[in-house]
Scaffold this active site. Structure first.
Site, PDB file in Angstrom:
ATOM      1  N   SER A  55      -8.832  -0.516   6.931  1.00 33.04           N
ATOM      2  CA  SER A  55      -8.462  -1.566   7.667  1.00 33.04           C
ATOM      3  C   SER A  55      -7.257  -1.360   8.579  1.00 33.04           C
ATOM      4  O   SER A  55      -6.702  -2.054   9.320  1.00 33.04           O
ATOM      5  CB  SER A  55      -9.446  -2.724   7.349  1.00 33.04           C
ATOM      6  OG  SER A  55      -8.285  -3.283   6.393  1.00 33.04           O
TER       7      SER A  55
ATOM      8  N   GLU B 247      -9.086 -14.099  -3.759  1.00 33.14           N
ATOM      9  CA  GLU B 247     -10.063 -13.070  -3.095  1.00 33.14           C
ATOM     10  C   GLU B 247     -10.585 -14.353  -1.852  1.00 33.14           C
ATOM     11  O   GLU B 247     -10.499 -15.336  -2.147  1.00 33.14           O
ATOM     12  CB  GLU B 247     -11.398 -12.776  -3.093  1.00 33.14           C
ATOM     13  CG  GLU B 247     -12.094 -12.923  -4.400  1.00 33.14           C
ATOM     14  CD  GLU B 247     -13.335 -12.371  -4.930  1.00 33.14           C
ATOM     15  OE1 GLU B 247     -13.369 -11.339  -4.717  1.00 33.14           O
ATOM     16  OE2 GLU B 247     -14.092 -12.414  -5.852  1.00 33.14           O
TER      17      GLU B 247
ATOM     18  N   GLY C 193     -15.999 -13.169   0.776  1.00 32.80           N
ATOM     19  CA  GLY C 193     -16.063 -11.953  -0.389  1.00 32.80           C
ATOM     20  C   GLY C 193     -15.175 -12.248  -1.602  1.00 32.80           C
ATOM     21  O   GLY C 193     -15.216 -12.089  -1.910  1.00 32.80           O
TER      22      GLY C 193
ATOM     23  N   ASP D 161     -16.518 -11.127  -3.820  1.00 33.36           N
ATOM     24  CA  ASP D 161     -17.784 -10.204  -4.104  1.00 33.36           C
ATOM     25  C   ASP D 161     -16.677  -9.879  -6.788  1.00 33.36           C
ATOM     26  O   ASP D 161     -17.248  -9.185  -7.137  1.00 33.36           O
ATOM     27  CB  ASP D 161     -17.579  -8.717  -4.300  1.00 33.36           C
ATOM     28  CG  ASP D 161     -16.186  -8.280  -3.781  1.00 33.36           C
ATOM     29  OD1 ASP D 161     -15.809  -9.267  -2.820  1.00 33.36           O
ATOM     30  OD2 ASP D 161     -15.950  -7.257  -3.447  1.00 33.36           O
TER      31      ASP D 161
ATOM     32  N   LYS E 109       1.303  -1.394   0.348  1.00 33.78           N
ATOM     33  CA  LYS E 109       0.023  -0.213   0.067  1.00 33.78           C
ATOM     34  C   LYS E 109       0.756   0.892  -0.054  1.00 33.78           C
ATOM     35  O   LYS E 109       0.416   1.854  -0.826  1.00 33.78           O
ATOM     36  CB  LYS E 109      -0.881   0.089   1.289  1.00 33.78           C
ATOM     37  CG  LYS E 109      -1.662  -0.696   1.156  1.00 33.78           C
ATOM     38  CD  LYS E 109      -2.886  -0.637   0.171  1.00 33.78           C
ATOM     39  CE  LYS E 109      -3.863  -1.245   0.236  1.00 33.78           C
ATOM     40  NZ  LYS E 109      -5.520  -0.706  -0.518  1.00 33.78           N
TER      41      LYS E 109
END
Length: 322
Positions: A76, A202, A206, A208, A51
């Site tokens: 998070s 994933e 989850g 999605d 990140k």
């Protein structure tokens, strides 16, 4: 649209600030999966995760006026730390929205970089709406965790570095939360290694992205309850989905126990510590969730931000054996 030139420009921008992380290999892993595997170890990146790349790239693009006002983010944990450190390096302030149940080590690290932390309930409150209001009220520039072209471009330097170092790959497995890391990596990898299979990973709780790819549009699910807190996202990003829908071939799903097993394998065989989200792509490989592996496979180990107590707790739960 995000371009390869954007990723290359981000690489130039973050050079000297972000670490060029090592690529790990393991004969044991190669023999087990029947392919030559190259592991991009972003757990050795600044703040312990990929990140920092996107956050630093985005902060470095701020105008002087925007730097004077400060930045906001919601996360998070890993993006929170990344924005906090990038803001400190840029001489500006950061206000971060973090879930009330975010790992304490990540909250402490974010505050340690000088950011103000505000908690919210990830299961009942809309973090994007809260962040938008916070930014407006305080005059801050919002840096989202994934749905931002500068953030995606920065994350794409992971694949850029990997392929520059090891050469063309047949497939690249990337952990997916909001999809920014995958969007950036796919943008770079498909140019540098034509024909590469981009495979997102994933948590099974989850899925999605898998549902959205199948449906041809974004699908929203309930916020998943999974040990992979960095991937507990209910819907793909609006910008990231446009990129990933075009470039990603498939999304593999892994269980929490398979993630634990990958964390144990990484610790015992590779001698590295991975957080659950950071181990999910490796988990997909170890659990055989990808069929027809090519000869040369890249895997992104996206982060290692897990405290000792939580690490031991996780490996003591379920079936951590590999």
């Amino acid at each position: 649209m995000l371009t390869f030139d954007d990723v290359q420009a981000a690489a130039d921008r973050i050079a000297g600030a972000a670490h060029r992380t090592p690529v790990l290999t393991s004969r044991t892993l190669n023999e087990r999966v029947g392919a030559e595997v190259f592991l991009k170890a972003e757990n050795f990146q600044r703040i312990g995760a990929f990140k920092f790349r996107g956050a630093f790239n985005a902060v470095s693009r701020l105008t002087e006026e925007e730097r004077a006002r400060g930045v906001a983010a919601f996360s998070s944990g890993n993006h929170a730390q990344a924005v906090a450190l990038a803001a400190r390096l840029a001489g500006t302030r950061a206000v971060i929205l973090m879930p009330a149940d975010a790992p304490p080590t990540k909250v402490a690290a974010t505050r340690g970089y000088g950011a103000e932390v505000i908690h919210f309930d990830r299961y009942t409150e809309d973090r994007a709406a809260l962040a938008a209001k916070l930014s407006e009220d305080r005059g801050l520039t919002l840096i989202p965790p994934y749905d931002h072209y500068d953030v995606m471009a920065g994350q794409g330097t992971v694949a850029l570095e990997l392929i520059e170092e090891v050469g063309p790959l047949g497939a690249l497995l990337v952990p997916v939360g909001g999809g920014g890391l995958m969007a950036g990596c796919a943008t770079a990898a498909t140019v540098l290694s034509p024909g590469i299979r981009m495979i997102g990973v994933e948590p099974a709780a989850g899925d999605d992205h898998a549902r959205s790819l199948a449906a041809g549009h974004r699908i929203e699910i309930a916020v998943p309850r999974t040990i992979a807190d960095g991937q507990a996202v209910s819907m793909p990003g609006e910008l990231t989905f446009v990129v990933n829908q075009r470039l990603v071939e498939e999304f593999a799903l892994v269980s929490d126990d398979e993630i634990r097993a990958a964390m144990a394998f990484a610790f015992e065989r590779l001698k590295v510590v991975l957080e659950p989200s950071g181990a999910s792509a490796l988990a997909a490989l170890l659990a055989g969730r990808v069929e027809g592996l090519p000869e040369r496979v890249g895997v992104v180990l996206s982060g290692g931000n897990v405290g000792l107590e939580r690490f031991l707790e996780l490996l003591g739960e379920g079936q951590a054996g590999y």
